[in-house]
Design a protein around this motif. Structure first.
Motif, PDB file in Angstrom:
ATOM      1  N   MET A  16      -2.077 -24.638  46.597  1.00  0.00           N
ATOM      2  CA  MET A  16      -3.019 -23.556  46.300  1.00  0.00           C
ATOM      3  C   MET A  16      -2.251 -22.248  46.132  1.00  0.00           C
ATOM      4  SD  MET A  16      -6.100 -22.194  48.636  1.00  0.00           S
ATOM      5  CE  MET A  16      -6.283 -20.440  48.471  1.00  0.00           C
ATOM      6  N   SER A  17      -2.667 -21.477  45.143  1.00  0.00           N
ATOM      7  CA  SER A  17      -1.951 -20.218  44.948  1.00  0.00           C
ATOM      8  C   SER A  17      -2.578 -19.122  45.798  1.00  0.00           C
ATOM      9  CB  SER A  17      -1.946 -19.830  43.481  1.00  0.00           C
ATOM     10  OG  SER A  17      -3.260 -19.690  43.021  1.00  0.00           O
ATOM     11  N   SER A  18      -1.733 -18.295  46.327  1.00  0.00           N
ATOM     12  CA  SER A  18      -2.184 -17.241  47.226  1.00  0.00           C
ATOM     13  C   SER A  18      -2.632 -16.010  46.435  1.00  0.00           C
ATOM     14  CB  SER A  18      -1.025 -16.886  48.156  1.00  0.00           C
ATOM     15  OG  SER A  18      -1.435 -15.925  49.059  1.00  0.00           O
ATOM     16  N   ILE A  19      -1.913 -15.715  45.382  1.00  0.00           N
ATOM     17  CA  ILE A  19      -2.303 -14.608  44.509  1.00  0.00           C
ATOM     18  C   ILE A  19      -2.367 -15.157  43.092  1.00  0.00           C
ATOM     19  CG2 ILE A  19      -1.706 -12.315  43.627  1.00  0.00           C
ATOM     20  CD1 ILE A  19       0.080 -11.998  46.120  1.00  0.00           C
ATOM     21  N   SER A  20      -3.437 -14.829  42.411  1.00  0.00           N
ATOM     22  CA  SER A  20      -3.553 -15.291  41.032  1.00  0.00           C
ATOM     23  C   SER A  20      -4.021 -14.119  40.180  1.00  0.00           C
ATOM     24  CB  SER A  20      -4.543 -16.454  41.009  1.00  0.00           C
ATOM     25  OG  SER A  20      -5.185 -16.515  39.779  1.00  0.00           O
ATOM     26  N   VAL A  21      -3.202 -13.746  39.236  1.00  0.00           N
ATOM     27  CA  VAL A  21      -3.498 -12.588  38.391  1.00  0.00           C
ATOM     28  C   VAL A  21      -3.694 -13.097  36.970  1.00  0.00           C
ATOM     29  CG1 VAL A  21      -2.577 -10.420  37.495  1.00  0.00           C
ATOM     30  CG2 VAL A  21      -2.118 -11.076  39.849  1.00  0.00           C
ATOM     31  N   LYS A  22      -4.819 -12.699  36.355  1.00  0.00           N
ATOM     32  CA  LYS A  22      -5.097 -13.181  34.992  1.00  0.00           C
ATOM     33  C   LYS A  22      -5.444 -12.027  34.078  1.00  0.00           C
ATOM     34  CE  LYS A  22      -6.611 -17.948  35.529  1.00  0.00           C
ATOM     35  NZ  LYS A  22      -7.067 -18.051  36.930  1.00  0.00           N
ATOM     36  N   ASN A  23      -4.632 -11.822  33.075  1.00  0.00           N
ATOM     37  CA  ASN A  23      -4.908 -10.874  31.986  1.00  0.00           C
ATOM     38  C   ASN A  23      -5.282  -9.470  32.452  1.00  0.00           C
ATOM     39  OD1 ASN A  23      -6.374 -13.772  31.115  1.00  0.00           O
ATOM     40  ND2 ASN A  23      -4.829 -12.937  29.699  1.00  0.00           N
ATOM     41  N   ILE A  24      -4.568  -8.983  33.441  1.00  0.00           N
ATOM     42  CA  ILE A  24      -4.864  -7.645  33.953  1.00  0.00           C
ATOM     43  C   ILE A  24      -4.344  -6.579  32.979  1.00  0.00           C
ATOM     44  CG2 ILE A  24      -4.178  -5.952  35.722  1.00  0.00           C
ATOM     45  CD1 ILE A  24      -6.231  -7.640  36.919  1.00  0.00           C
ATOM     46  N   ILE A  25      -5.253  -5.665  32.624  1.00  0.00           N
ATOM     47  CA  ILE A  25      -4.863  -4.533  31.777  1.00  0.00           C
ATOM     48  C   ILE A  25      -5.242  -3.254  32.513  1.00  0.00           C
ATOM     49  CG2 ILE A  25      -5.300  -3.318  29.597  1.00  0.00           C
ATOM     50  CD1 ILE A  25      -5.864  -6.050  28.341  1.00  0.00           C
ATOM     51  N   LYS A  26      -4.340  -2.310  32.547  1.00  0.00           N
ATOM     52  CA  LYS A  26      -4.666  -1.015  33.157  1.00  0.00           C
ATOM     53  C   LYS A  26      -3.995   0.087  32.350  1.00  0.00           C
ATOM     54  CE  LYS A  26      -6.060   2.057  36.008  1.00  0.00           C
ATOM     55  NZ  LYS A  26      -7.482   2.333  36.242  1.00  0.00           N
ATOM     56  N   SER A  27      -4.785   1.070  31.965  1.00  0.00           N
ATOM     57  CA  SER A  27      -4.186   2.203  31.257  1.00  0.00           C
ATOM     58  C   SER A  27      -4.654   3.496  31.904  1.00  0.00           C
ATOM     59  CB  SER A  27      -4.573   2.164  29.788  1.00  0.00           C
ATOM     60  OG  SER A  27      -5.974   2.194  29.671  1.00  0.00           O
ATOM     61  N   TYR A  28      -3.851   4.514  31.750  1.00  0.00           N
ATOM     62  CA  TYR A  28      -4.183   5.821  32.310  1.00  0.00           C
ATOM     63  C   TYR A  28      -4.366   6.829  31.187  1.00  0.00           C
ATOM     64  CZ  TYR A  28      -2.405   3.954  36.707  1.00  0.00           C
ATOM     65  OH  TYR A  28      -2.194   3.206  37.824  1.00  0.00           O
ATOM     66  N   GLY A  29      -5.072   7.867  31.474  1.00  0.00           N
ATOM     67  CA  GLY A  29      -5.171   8.980  30.530  1.00  0.00           C
ATOM     68  C   GLY A  29      -6.226   8.747  29.469  1.00  0.00           C
ATOM     69  N   LYS A  30      -6.519   9.812  28.741  1.00  0.00           N
ATOM     70  CA  LYS A  30      -7.523   9.753  27.674  1.00  0.00           C
ATOM     71  C   LYS A  30      -6.870   9.259  26.386  1.00  0.00           C
ATOM     72  CE  LYS A  30     -10.993  11.175  30.018  1.00  0.00           C
ATOM     73  NZ  LYS A  30     -10.801  12.292  30.911  1.00  0.00           N
ATOM     74  N   LYS A  31      -7.695   9.113  25.369  1.00  0.00           N
ATOM     75  CA  LYS A  31      -7.267   8.546  24.086  1.00  0.00           C
ATOM     76  C   LYS A  31      -5.921   9.086  23.595  1.00  0.00           C
ATOM     77  CE  LYS A  31     -11.831   7.519  22.389  1.00  0.00           C
ATOM     78  NZ  LYS A  31     -12.986   8.153  21.816  1.00  0.00           N
ATOM     79  N   LYS A  32      -5.800  10.404  23.616  1.00  0.00           N
ATOM     80  CA  LYS A  32      -4.645  11.028  22.962  1.00  0.00           C
ATOM     81  C   LYS A  32      -3.312  10.614  23.567  1.00  0.00           C
ATOM     82  CE  LYS A  32      -4.801  15.409  20.477  1.00  0.00           C
ATOM     83  NZ  LYS A  32      -4.912  16.850  20.612  1.00  0.00           N
ATOM     84  N   ASP A  33      -3.197  10.830  24.891  1.00  0.00           N
ATOM     85  CA  ASP A  33      -1.929  10.475  25.527  1.00  0.00           C
ATOM     86  C   ASP A  33      -2.147   9.314  26.497  1.00  0.00           C
ATOM     87  OD1 ASP A  33      -1.983  13.592  27.394  1.00  0.00           O
ATOM     88  OD2 ASP A  33      -3.462  12.024  27.098  1.00  0.00           O
ATOM     89  N   LYS A  34      -2.637   8.238  25.931  1.00  0.00           N
ATOM     90  CA  LYS A  34      -2.928   7.060  26.731  1.00  0.00           C
ATOM     91  C   LYS A  34      -1.627   6.348  27.086  1.00  0.00           C
ATOM     92  CE  LYS A  34      -6.188   3.234  26.584  1.00  0.00           C
ATOM     93  NZ  LYS A  34      -7.313   2.704  25.816  1.00  0.00           N
ATOM     94  N   VAL A  35      -1.526   6.000  28.366  1.00  0.00           N
ATOM     95  CA  VAL A  35      -0.334   5.271  28.802  1.00  0.00           C
ATOM     96  C   VAL A  35      -0.807   3.910  29.295  1.00  0.00           C
ATOM     97  CG1 VAL A  35       1.571   5.223  30.413  1.00  0.00           C
ATOM     98  CG2 VAL A  35       0.780   7.405  29.501  1.00  0.00           C
ATOM     99  N   ILE A  36      -0.252   2.870  28.721  1.00  0.00           N
ATOM    100  CA  ILE A  36      -0.637   1.535  29.183  1.00  0.00           C
ATOM    101  C   ILE A  36       0.336   1.138  30.279  1.00  0.00           C
ATOM    102  CG2 ILE A  36      -0.934  -0.876  28.548  1.00  0.00           C
ATOM    103  CD1 ILE A  36      -1.750   0.136  25.765  1.00  0.00           C
ATOM    104  N   ALA A  37      -0.183   1.049  31.518  1.00  0.00           N
ATOM    105  CA  ALA A  37       0.679   0.736  32.654  1.00  0.00           C
ATOM    106  C   ALA A  37       0.869  -0.764  32.773  1.00  0.00           C
ATOM    107  CB  ALA A  37       0.085   1.309  33.930  1.00  0.00           C
ATOM    108  N   LEU A  38      -0.200  -1.500  32.579  1.00  0.00           N
ATOM    109  CA  LEU A  38      -0.121  -2.957  32.673  1.00  0.00           C
ATOM    110  C   LEU A  38      -0.772  -3.542  31.433  1.00  0.00           C
ATOM    111  CD1 LEU A  38      -1.147  -3.450  36.399  1.00  0.00           C
ATOM    112  CD2 LEU A  38       1.132  -3.665  35.448  1.00  0.00           C
ATOM    113  N   ASN A  39      -0.028  -4.361  30.713  1.00  0.00           N
ATOM    114  CA  ASN A  39      -0.522  -4.859  29.444  1.00  0.00           C
ATOM    115  C   ASN A  39      -0.640  -6.376  29.494  1.00  0.00           C
ATOM    116  OD1 ASN A  39      -1.238  -5.169  26.836  1.00  0.00           O
ATOM    117  ND2 ASN A  39       0.562  -4.170  25.956  1.00  0.00           N
ATOM    118  N   ASP A  40      -1.823  -6.850  29.866  1.00  0.00           N
ATOM    119  CA  ASP A  40      -2.116  -8.278  29.844  1.00  0.00           C
ATOM    120  C   ASP A  40      -1.161  -9.078  30.730  1.00  0.00           C
ATOM    121  OD1 ASP A  40      -3.562 -10.411  29.204  1.00  0.00           O
ATOM    122  OD2 ASP A  40      -2.799 -10.657  27.153  1.00  0.00           O
TER     123      ASP A  40
END
Lengths: 306, 372
Positions: free
Chosen positions: A1-25
């Motif tokens: 059994m897996s203890s941590i399972s991460v699937k397709n996590i996306i996280k970005s910061y900031g508004k449209k103009k200066d968007k920073v993608i911190a985690l991409n899939d």
């Protein structure tokens, strides 16, 4: 059994103009009771990932399961079961070592005595300073106290965000010894580090760069995946040598590595050609040798490829 | 409940371990209440008067003597040229010019009337206004005396005159300290409530400890209550110190009961602590929190009715004061301390303050999230 399972996590910061993608899939699995290393340079998205898994940050999309619990729906249960040690020392500097530990024990409804066996090895080292304020401890001591506080409620999963950054080499070694001890007690450990040599000490490693997972493998697997012949070269005038190596057609990559330059050669057939070219050029004190790739070479290669 | 106990224990430990905070908490009321009321005085004294006497008569000397004997005016310049007097005003040596024309006494006796000229430096508006008002009333008195001296017959003045005598209720001697001291005490409580609580929480944000708390099962309600209660208690302690100082230094004993004051203060502190909490949810650094609460305090103090009467403010400003908790507490303090109002008399204030406490705290709790 897996203890941590991460699937397709996306996280970005900031508004449209200066968007920073911190985690991409991002997707990966951590098995129960293993030490899983997340290796990546600064700004790779390591801390964002840790904050999502410890229920402090909401991902834009994707799912994450920690110890069978969803980080969004069952965050309250997760908070009882995980220990988190942030990269920055964040305990109460104006409370003493013992008061900090007591405080974190009590808010988890437990006591130091109850889980003393788990933290004993670590706590014994800071016990002589237990009446000293946390802010007055040395860096290594602070780190041990933070680890004790993260462990005081006997968590099932331990998250360590760059625990060894800014700690001396001896303390770093000690710290990894402690992690092995914790692993033996059945605790799953997710640890991030910018130091590639620490990757060898993990059971599995994921290389993270610019929010993307470049590879997930065992440290040994990472090394065997490295298919190119590698040479270490040294001569008088290291900088011109590097320029020369980089300009060579037969060379895939060259970079400084300790007192040598490591030269990645495109394929096995070209090794002799490289040797000849170097010998014939007017380099004084030339030294060349074949070397086995270590994990750092593999990561440098992976990072440059993608 | 158990968690709350430990949170409180930790909070008090931290507060008492910071000697500068403790010093501030106890020094602030003492210094503010001992020094400010003496300086923040409505009465204008020591107005520098410059007299241009072109008459040099008996009456002009009498008038000058009467003006300077009141103690409000200092005779700064005595001259017979107006430009010279004006120069003194320009250089800041005089605030008011009283010009007595050359025929002052003669006209007063012959024509039964005479004119005086009054010029004032209006840079300090309050001083100019009050100074000229004082001077006018002194001159009127002088005028009356002259009349009595001259008009012997008929015995009763043929002109009808209305004389006003006033009596000051609740503060018979118009001692401004009686209404300044309770007001300053209110400002003090507000400052402690908003500043201490907001900065304390933002500091946890800055150091990162709030993150460490957030990964624990501590409920946000417990965490916030653990933050509010210590400062609520400190606020009440400061109030007690303040009331003690007002008695010891100024002899102010509330006409109303202490229970009324404490009941309102308890509620009031929850409202301002809620405000501090709200500030802390918006501010990311202690600097931001400090600046924000400073700005709000400024508005609260100037629109709180401590220095200027709310009734004389423009309509829009009156509306603003309705959203200013400080104005209610100042009013209540003065009502209880001077007039002896009881809980029933201030029930409207209590109700409004309850509203403030509920709105500010719920807003803050909603805005404070354990996760982003």
């Amino acid at each position: 059994m897996s203890s941590i399972s991460v699937k397709n996590i996306i996280k970005s910061y900031g508004k449209k103009k200066d968007k920073v993608i911190a985690l991409n899939d991002i997707s990966f699995e951590v098995k129960e009771g293993e030490i899983f290393g997340i290796i990546g340079p600064d700004g790779a998205g390591k801390t964002s990932l840790f904050r999502i898994l410890t229920t402090l940050l909401l991902a834009d999309s994707g799912t994450a399961i920690v110890d069978g619990l969803d980080v969004i729906k069952e965050f309250e249960k997760i908070r009882k079961r995980v220990g988190y040690m942030p990269g920055r020392f964040s305990l109460y500097q104006d409370l003493t070592v013992k008061e900090n530990l007591d405080f974190f024990a009590t808010i988890f409804n437990t006591s130091i005595e109850e889980n003393y066996s788990l933290i004993k090895d670590i706590y014994l080292q800071i016990e002589p300073f237990k009446d000293r304020r946390a802010g007055k401890l040395s860096g290594g001591m602070k780190q041990k106290l933070a680890l004790s506080c993260a462990l005081i409620h006997r968590p099932v999963v331990l998250f360590l965000d760059e625990p060894t950054t800014g700690v001396d080499a001896v303390s770093r070694k000690e710290f990894w010894e402690m992690l092995k001890g914790l692993k033996a007690q059945g605790i799953t450990i997710l640890v991030s580090t910018p130091y590639m040599d620490e990757a060898m000490l993990c059971d599995n490693v994921a290389l993270l760069q610019k929010g993307k997972v470049l590879s997930i493998n065992t440290p040994a697997g990472v090394i065997t995946d490295f298919k190119y012949p590698l040479m270490a070269v040294k001569a008088k005038g290291m900088l011109p040598l590097l320029e020369q190596l980089k300009a060579m057609e037969t060379v895939k990559d060259a970079y400084p590595f300790g007192e040598y330059h490591h030269v990645v050669i495109k394929n096995e057939q070209l090794v002799q050609q490289v040797r000849d070219t170097l010998s014939n050029s007017s380099l004084s004190d030339l030294q060349m040798k074949r070397v086995e790739a270590d994990i750092e070479d593999c990561f440098i290669d992976l990072m440059k490829e993608k | 409940m158990r968690t709350l106990k430990f949170l409180l224990q930790k909070e008090f430990r931290q507060i008492f371990r910071d000697p500068s905070i403790i010093r501030l908490i106890f020094m602030m009321p003492v210094i503010q209440l001992l020094i400010l009321p003496w300086a923040a005085d409505y009465e204008i004294k020591n107005i520098k008067l410059s007299v241009v006497d072109k008459d040099h008569s008996d009456y002009s000397r009498q008038l000058i003597a009467q003006v300077t004997s009141t103690g409000y005016f200092q005779l700064a310049v005595y001259t017979n040229s107006y430009p010279e007097a004006l120069e003194q005003v320009e250089s800041g040596n005089a605030d008011l010019i009283l010009e007595i024309p050359s025929s002052f006494e003669k006209e007063l006796i012959k024509e039964d009337e005479s004119t005086l000229f009054l010029a004032m430096n209006a840079i300090d508006g309050v001083k100019a206004n009050l100074g000229s008002a004082y001077l006018q009333s002194i001159i009127q008195d002088f005028n009356k005396e002259v009349r009595i001296e001259w008009i012997q017959f008929p015995r009763f003045s043929p002109e009808t005159q209305i004389e006003i005598t006033s009596s000051n209720w609740f503060n018979p001697l118009m001692n401004y300290k009686y209404f300044m001291v309770p007001g300053i005490l209110v400002i003090l409580l507000t400052m402690i409530g908003t500043n201490l609580s907001s900065i304390n929480i933002v500091r946890e944000k800055e150091i990162g400890t709030i993150e460490q708390i957030n990964v624990t099962p501590v409920k946000k309600f417990h965490f916030i209550l653990g933050k509010l209660l210590p400062f609520w208690l400190i606020g009440l302690v400061v109030l007690t110190i303040g009331l003690f100082i007002s008695w010891a230094a100024y002899g102010i004993v509330p006409v109303g009961s202490f229970i009324t004051i404490y009941a309102f203060a308890a509620l009031y502190l929850f409202a301002v602590l809620g405000l501090g909490l709200l500030i802390s949810t918006y501010a990311q650094t202690q600097q931001q929190a400090m600046l924000l609460s400073f700005f709000i305090m400024m508005v609260f103090i100037l629109l709180g009715g401590l220095y200027t009467s709310i009734d004389s403010m423009p309509d829009w400003a009156k509306w603003v004061t309705r959203f200013n908790p400080v104005s209610y507490f100042i009013e209540v303090m003065r009502m209880v301390v001077l007039k002896g109002s009881g809980l029933i008399d201030i029930k409207r204030h209590l109700l409004i303050m309850f509203g403030f406490a509920v709105v500010l705290n719920s807003w803050a709790i909603i805005n404070y999230r354990k996760r982003s």
